[in-house]
Design a protein around this motif. Structure first.
Motif, PDB file in Angstrom:
ATOM      1  N   GLY A 217      -7.422 -16.612  -8.849  1.00  0.00           N
ATOM      2  CA  GLY A 217      -7.559 -15.283  -8.252  1.00  0.00           C
ATOM      3  C   GLY A 217      -6.579 -15.155  -7.101  1.00  0.00           C
ATOM      4  N   GLU A 218      -6.742 -14.061  -6.414  1.00  0.00           N
ATOM      5  CA  GLU A 218      -6.012 -13.845  -5.172  1.00  0.00           C
ATOM      6  C   GLU A 218      -6.690 -14.740  -4.124  1.00  0.00           C
ATOM      7  OE1 GLU A 218      -5.218  -9.888  -2.490  1.00  0.00           O
ATOM      8  OE2 GLU A 218      -6.505  -9.786  -4.237  1.00  0.00           O
ATOM      9  N   SER A 219      -5.945 -15.158  -3.112  1.00  0.00           N
ATOM     10  CA  SER A 219      -6.565 -15.985  -2.075  1.00  0.00           C
ATOM     11  C   SER A 219      -7.669 -15.209  -1.376  1.00  0.00           C
ATOM     12  CB  SER A 219      -5.535 -16.413  -1.037  1.00  0.00           C
ATOM     13  OG  SER A 219      -6.205 -16.856   0.121  1.00  0.00           O
ATOM     14  N   TYR A 220      -8.864 -15.799  -1.348  1.00  0.00           N
ATOM     15  CA  TYR A 220     -10.005 -15.143  -0.702  1.00  0.00           C
ATOM     16  C   TYR A 220      -9.764 -15.019   0.794  1.00  0.00           C
ATOM     17  CZ  TYR A 220     -14.868 -13.759  -0.293  1.00  0.00           C
ATOM     18  OH  TYR A 220     -16.027 -13.064  -0.066  1.00  0.00           O
ATOM     19  N   ARG A 221      -9.205 -16.100   1.384  1.00  0.00           N
ATOM     20  CA  ARG A 221      -8.880 -16.076   2.819  1.00  0.00           C
ATOM     21  C   ARG A 221      -7.937 -14.911   3.122  1.00  0.00           C
ATOM     22  NH1 ARG A 221      -7.080 -21.472   2.203  1.00  0.00           N
ATOM     23  NH2 ARG A 221      -8.716 -22.961   2.705  1.00  0.00           N
ATOM     24  N   PHE A 222      -6.884 -14.829   2.286  1.00  0.00           N
ATOM     25  CA  PHE A 222      -5.855 -13.819   2.488  1.00  0.00           C
ATOM     26  C   PHE A 222      -6.470 -12.428   2.357  1.00  0.00           C
ATOM     27  CE2 PHE A 222      -2.247 -11.287   0.796  1.00  0.00           C
ATOM     28  CZ  PHE A 222      -1.396 -11.428   1.874  1.00  0.00           C
ATOM     29  N   ARG A 223      -7.303 -12.273   1.314  1.00  0.00           N
ATOM     30  CA  ARG A 223      -7.930 -10.977   1.073  1.00  0.00           C
ATOM     31  C   ARG A 223      -8.800 -10.572   2.265  1.00  0.00           C
ATOM     32  NH1 ARG A 223     -11.501  -9.736  -4.270  1.00  0.00           N
ATOM     33  NH2 ARG A 223     -13.181 -10.314  -2.860  1.00  0.00           N
ATOM     34  N   GLU A 224      -9.593 -11.543   2.758  1.00  0.00           N
ATOM     35  CA  GLU A 224     -10.487 -11.254   3.891  1.00  0.00           C
ATOM     36  C   GLU A 224      -9.686 -10.878   5.127  1.00  0.00           C
ATOM     37  OE1 GLU A 224     -14.287 -11.556   3.925  1.00  0.00           O
ATOM     38  OE2 GLU A 224     -13.428 -10.941   2.005  1.00  0.00           O
ATOM     39  N   SER A 225      -8.580 -11.584   5.381  1.00  0.00           N
ATOM     40  CA  SER A 225      -7.836 -11.285   6.607  1.00  0.00           C
ATOM     41  C   SER A 225      -7.098  -9.954   6.471  1.00  0.00           C
ATOM     42  CB  SER A 225      -6.888 -12.430   6.976  1.00  0.00           C
ATOM     43  OG  SER A 225      -5.943 -12.602   5.975  1.00  0.00           O
ATOM     44  N   MET A 226      -6.674  -9.622   5.240  1.00  0.00           N
ATOM     45  CA  MET A 226      -6.052  -8.317   5.029  1.00  0.00           C
ATOM     46  C   MET A 226      -7.068  -7.204   5.262  1.00  0.00           C
ATOM     47  SD  MET A 226      -2.963  -8.807   4.514  1.00  0.00           S
ATOM     48  CE  MET A 226      -2.225  -7.321   3.872  1.00  0.00           C
ATOM     49  N   LYS A 227      -8.287  -7.438   4.777  1.00  0.00           N
ATOM     50  CA  LYS A 227      -9.359  -6.448   4.935  1.00  0.00           C
ATOM     51  C   LYS A 227      -9.640  -6.235   6.422  1.00  0.00           C
ATOM     52  CE  LYS A 227     -13.441  -7.149   2.855  1.00  0.00           C
ATOM     53  NZ  LYS A 227     -14.226  -7.699   1.743  1.00  0.00           N
ATOM     54  N   ALA A 228      -9.708  -7.352   7.153  1.00  0.00           N
ATOM     55  CA  ALA A 228      -9.987  -7.275   8.593  1.00  0.00           C
ATOM     56  C   ALA A 228      -8.875  -6.512   9.309  1.00  0.00           C
ATOM     57  CB  ALA A 228     -10.125  -8.685   9.168  1.00  0.00           C
ATOM     58  N   GLN A 229      -7.640  -6.783   8.900  1.00  0.00           N
ATOM     59  CA  GLN A 229      -6.511  -6.094   9.530  1.00  0.00           C
ATOM     60  C   GLN A 229      -6.532  -4.607   9.234  1.00  0.00           C
ATOM     61  OE1 GLN A 229      -2.543  -7.523   8.869  1.00  0.00           O
ATOM     62  NE2 GLN A 229      -3.146  -9.604   9.417  1.00  0.00           N
ATOM     63  N   ALA A 230      -6.874  -4.284   7.974  1.00  0.00           N
ATOM     64  CA  ALA A 230      -6.916  -2.880   7.578  1.00  0.00           C
ATOM     65  C   ALA A 230      -7.992  -2.139   8.373  1.00  0.00           C
ATOM     66  CB  ALA A 230      -7.201  -2.777   6.083  1.00  0.00           C
ATOM     67  N   GLU A 231      -9.148  -2.834   8.574  1.00  0.00           N
ATOM     68  CA  GLU A 231     -10.232  -2.212   9.354  1.00  0.00           C
ATOM     69  C   GLU A 231      -9.789  -1.961  10.787  1.00  0.00           C
ATOM     70  OE1 GLU A 231     -13.599  -4.769   8.711  1.00  0.00           O
ATOM     71  OE2 GLU A 231     -13.723  -4.022   6.635  1.00  0.00           O
ATOM     72  N   LYS A 232      -9.084  -2.954  11.336  1.00  0.00           N
ATOM     73  CA  LYS A 232      -8.607  -2.823  12.712  1.00  0.00           C
ATOM     74  C   LYS A 232      -7.642  -1.637  12.821  1.00  0.00           C
ATOM     75  CE  LYS A 232      -6.325  -6.090  15.179  1.00  0.00           C
ATOM     76  NZ  LYS A 232      -5.899  -7.499  15.285  1.00  0.00           N
ATOM     77  N   ALA A 233      -6.769  -1.528  11.791  1.00  0.00           N
ATOM     78  CA  ALA A 233      -5.768  -0.467  11.796  1.00  0.00           C
ATOM     79  C   ALA A 233      -6.435   0.914  11.722  1.00  0.00           C
ATOM     80  CB  ALA A 233      -4.813  -0.657  10.618  1.00  0.00           C
ATOM     81  N   THR A 234      -7.450   1.048  10.856  1.00  0.00           N
ATOM     82  CA  THR A 234      -8.102   2.360  10.746  1.00  0.00           C
ATOM     83  C   THR A 234      -8.827   2.703  12.035  1.00  0.00           C
ATOM     84  OG1 THR A 234      -9.863   1.228   9.568  1.00  0.00           O
ATOM     85  CG2 THR A 234      -8.405   2.604   8.247  1.00  0.00           C
ATOM     86  N   LYS A 235      -9.371   1.675  12.704  1.00  0.00           N
ATOM     87  CA  LYS A 235     -10.064   1.922  13.981  1.00  0.00           C
ATOM     88  C   LYS A 235      -9.079   2.455  15.014  1.00  0.00           C
ATOM     89  CE  LYS A 235     -13.850  -1.226  13.784  1.00  0.00           C
ATOM     90  NZ  LYS A 235     -13.914  -2.672  13.849  1.00  0.00           N
ATOM     91  N   THR A 236      -7.904   1.800  15.104  1.00  0.00           N
ATOM     92  CA  THR A 236      -6.945   2.225  16.137  1.00  0.00           C
ATOM     93  C   THR A 236      -6.334   3.579  15.783  1.00  0.00           C
ATOM     94  OG1 THR A 236      -5.386   0.788  15.025  1.00  0.00           O
ATOM     95  CG2 THR A 236      -6.284  -0.013  17.094  1.00  0.00           C
ATOM     96  N   LEU A 237      -6.346   3.893  14.458  1.00  0.00           N
ATOM     97  CA  LEU A 237      -5.748   5.173  14.067  1.00  0.00           C
ATOM     98  C   LEU A 237      -6.678   6.362  14.314  1.00  0.00           C
ATOM     99  CD1 LEU A 237      -3.863   4.305  10.773  1.00  0.00           C
ATOM    100  CD2 LEU A 237      -2.885   4.988  12.967  1.00  0.00           C
ATOM    101  N   LYS A 238      -7.991   6.032  14.435  1.00  0.00           N
ATOM    102  CA  LYS A 238      -8.969   7.110  14.628  1.00  0.00           C
ATOM    103  C   LYS A 238      -8.659   7.889  15.911  1.00  0.00           C
ATOM    104  CE  LYS A 238     -13.090   5.641  12.322  1.00  0.00           C
ATOM    105  NZ  LYS A 238     -14.097   4.629  12.552  1.00  0.00           N
TER     106      LYS A 238
END
Ligand code: ADP
Ligand code: MG
Length: 242
Positions: A217-238
């Protein structure tokens, strides 16, 4: 029994319970405690790097891995049949997590498990050889029902190290189970064992009776950290409320 007999006796007296049922409850408690202690000791002796379970394992991250077949490794049948298992896949795909979860389940069933990395095992064997106690170390490994060898392939070994590892694997053939995790497909194992002949002989034994899981599969670690980064980005964009 020593710790609980007084309390249970008082409870039994309060309920007018007959002596035989008091004794039964006390004995049952003793047996339950002993069983729990034995399981805890087996888990400690296994040397897991952390405690990971299948109930926290996201099978949807590995759509090509048959879930039921993987979960069957938590049962003792394959150990009784001296089968092996291999988890092959890239970094972060849950190989170590799944290997620990299998090992823990088998400890709870009363089996002797040892978790080690390939590099750690080779170091242990080389040290034993230097101190003239290799026989004892090998005898200890023979008593282990499931030897989990994690991370085969990240490091290559010296010729002597590869030979020691080969010896352990060959000794277990059709007698004891191995669970190997590797980032390398079998075709590239020649790099680890230096020499096509030894690699071929080893693969032949290892895979003869083996449950193989390709965890690509895709790296689970990588996926989780991408998800976390995306969440952070949407928060700062709000937009901020004023
Ligand atoms: P590998 O050994 O294949 O490199 P790990 O098992 O160490 O990967 O997984 C890396 C991290 O991601 C660990 O914290 C693990 O618990 C988590 N992880 C990986 N795959 C999954 C999964 N399918 N479900 C839940 N957690 C996972
Ligand atoms: Mg790993």
């Amino acid at each position: 029994m020593l710790a609980e007999h007084d309390k249970l006796a008082r409870e039994a007296a309060g309920r007018d319970e007959p002596y035989d049922s008091y004794l039964l409850r006390l004995t049952e408690l003793e047996i339950a405690t002993r069983t729990a202690n034995a399981i805890a000791a087996r888990i400690r002796a296994a040397g897991f790097p952390g405690l990971k379970e299948f109930d926290t394992f996201d099978f949807t991250a590995l759509p090509n891995v048959p879930k039921q077949k993987l979960l069957e490794l938590t049962r003792r049948d394959w150990i009784g049949q001296h089968y092996n298992a291999c988890f092959i896949g890239g970094s972060g795909t849950g190989k170590t997590h799944a290997a620990i979860a299998c090992g823990l389940a088998l400890c709870r069933l009363g089996l002797r498990v040892k978790f080690t990395t390939a590099a750690g095992l080779v170091t242990e064997l080389e040290a034993a050889q230097q101190q003239h106690r290799l026989d004892r170390t090998l005898a200890h490994l023979e008593r282990i029902d499931l030897l989990i060898v994690d991370e085969l392939g990240y490091l290559s070994f010296s010729r002597a190290g590869a030979e020691l590892l080969f010896q352990v694997f060959a000794d277990r053939y059709e007698r004891r189970s191995l669970l190997i995790t590797s980032n390398l497909p079998f075709g590239e194992w020649g790099q680890i064992f230096q020499g096509e002949r030894m690699t071929a002989a080893l693969l032949d034994r290892l895979t003869h009776r083996c449950h193989i899981f390709e965890m690509n599969g895709e790296s689970y670690r990588f996926r989780e950290s991408m998800k976390a980064q995306a969440e952070k980005a949407t928060k700062t964009l709000k937009p901020r409320k004023s």
